[in-house]
Design a protein around this motif. Sequence first.
Motif, PDB file in Angstrom:
ATOM      1  N   PHE A  58      -3.735 -80.416  55.966  1.00 40.26           N
ATOM      2  CA  PHE A  58      -2.730 -81.430  55.778  1.00 40.26           C
ATOM      3  C   PHE A  58      -2.006 -81.006  54.338  1.00 40.26           C
ATOM      4  CE2 PHE A  58      -1.348 -85.436  53.706  1.00 40.26           C
ATOM      5  CZ  PHE A  58      -0.480 -85.837  54.718  1.00 40.26           C
ATOM      6  N   PHE A  67       2.486 -87.005  48.616  1.00 37.38           N
ATOM      7  CA  PHE A  67       1.499 -88.004  49.188  1.00 37.38           C
ATOM      8  C   PHE A  67       0.946 -88.972  48.404  1.00 37.38           C
ATOM      9  CE2 PHE A  67      -2.867 -88.624  50.474  1.00 37.38           C
ATOM     10  CZ  PHE A  67      -2.717 -89.260  51.793  1.00 37.38           C
ATOM     11  N   TRP A  73       5.563 -94.992  54.276  1.00 40.05           N
ATOM     12  CA  TRP A  73       4.586 -94.516  55.090  1.00 40.05           C
ATOM     13  C   TRP A  73       4.772 -94.781  56.531  1.00 40.05           C
ATOM     14  CZ3 TRP A  73       0.348 -91.529  54.524  1.00 40.05           C
ATOM     15  CH2 TRP A  73      -0.563 -91.387  55.533  1.00 40.05           C
ATOM     16  N   PRO A  75       3.798 -91.738  58.766  1.00 41.86           N
ATOM     17  CA  PRO A  75       3.449 -90.422  59.362  1.00 41.86           C
ATOM     18  C   PRO A  75       3.438 -90.139  60.943  1.00 41.86           C
ATOM     19  CG  PRO A  75       1.231 -91.731  59.162  1.00 41.86           C
ATOM     20  CD  PRO A  75       2.522 -92.405  58.838  1.00 41.86           C
ATOM     21  N   PHE A  82       5.164 -89.568  54.494  1.00 45.75           N
ATOM     22  CA  PHE A  82       3.860 -89.580  54.161  1.00 45.75           C
ATOM     23  C   PHE A  82       3.379 -90.004  52.537  1.00 45.75           C
ATOM     24  CE2 PHE A  82       4.935 -85.901  57.012  1.00 45.75           C
ATOM     25  CZ  PHE A  82       3.707 -86.349  58.073  1.00 45.75           C
ATOM     26  N   THR A 285      -3.345 -86.206  59.218  1.00 41.38           N
ATOM     27  CA  THR A 285      -3.106 -87.348  58.230  1.00 41.38           C
ATOM     28  C   THR A 285      -4.258 -88.311  58.300  1.00 41.38           C
ATOM     29  OG1 THR A 285      -0.816 -87.440  58.980  1.00 41.38           O
ATOM     30  CG2 THR A 285      -1.612 -89.202  57.818  1.00 41.38           C
TER      31      THR A 285
END
Length: 316
Positions: A58, A67, A73, A75, A82, A285
């Motif tokens: 990932f 991240f 958020w 994904p 992300f 994820t």
Amino acid sequence: MPTSGAAGVPGRPTGRLGTRRVRWGERFVVALLFVCGALSVATTVGIVVALAIPAIEFFRTVDLFDFLTGTNWSPLFADAHFGVLPLVVATLVTTFWALVVCIPFGLGAAIYLSEYAPDRARRVLKPVLEVLAGIPTVVYGFFALVFVTPLLRDIWFLPGDPPSTFNALAAGLVMGVMILPTVASISEDAMSAVPRGLREGAYALGATRMQVSMRVVVPAALSGIVASFVLGISRAVGETMIVLIAAGNQPNLTLDPTEPMQTMTAFIASAGIGDLPTGSIGYKTIFAVGATLFVMTFFMNLASARLVRRFREAYE
């Protein structure tokens, strides 16, 4: 005739003079215990490997800094983002409100059971308290949704709007009720293990029962009490069903507990239902969030171990 003493190791039986008799049953038990210990270690290693491989894949696609610091958020959408920060903040917010309930009430219950309750009351109250730990978490989730949230909306007196139908406050408070038996039981065990001589010495100096409880017993049992707090925090951070049902399951970067939120465990549970293609970025994820949660709990347990060693008291 079996002998022991100068020819062999003292205390160990021997067969012929100078020859130790082999105890196959004892060796079997030792080997069985070794397998049990090795199995737990192997399971831990397997979990780490299962998390690490998809998480590394990932992070080859998504930058680690983005991240950890991103505030958006989504994904699983076509326009994927992300930033895990909303999930981390939601996890910490629900954990905070759980601790607001479980630490003071759990510690108070432990002090009462250890220092004030008669033996007959302790034998009744402690098992009743521990029944709370056996209730399925999904029941707690619906309890938060259909009872606690309407109650909060009815009695709300603080500035601002009352909690929405799905909110982190009700989820956190009910999580605290769920964890309360863990904190109370472990803390009470730690207090009961304090030598009676310490209490009697304090009473001999004229201390009251409250002074003995708060200035002698609690400090002496502090390592066990800290361990119960850390275990409660770990359970709150890892709780899934209550936040999935009652907190709203919506990524929302806010500290306001009256709004819906999505915690890390709630995302993992909602995304890992088998609809995602294996090997897709959405599938990976799940493991990236799981690895983040694992690292958080690892450092939490590391800090707790240091705290327990720091405050550990040894009595003879």
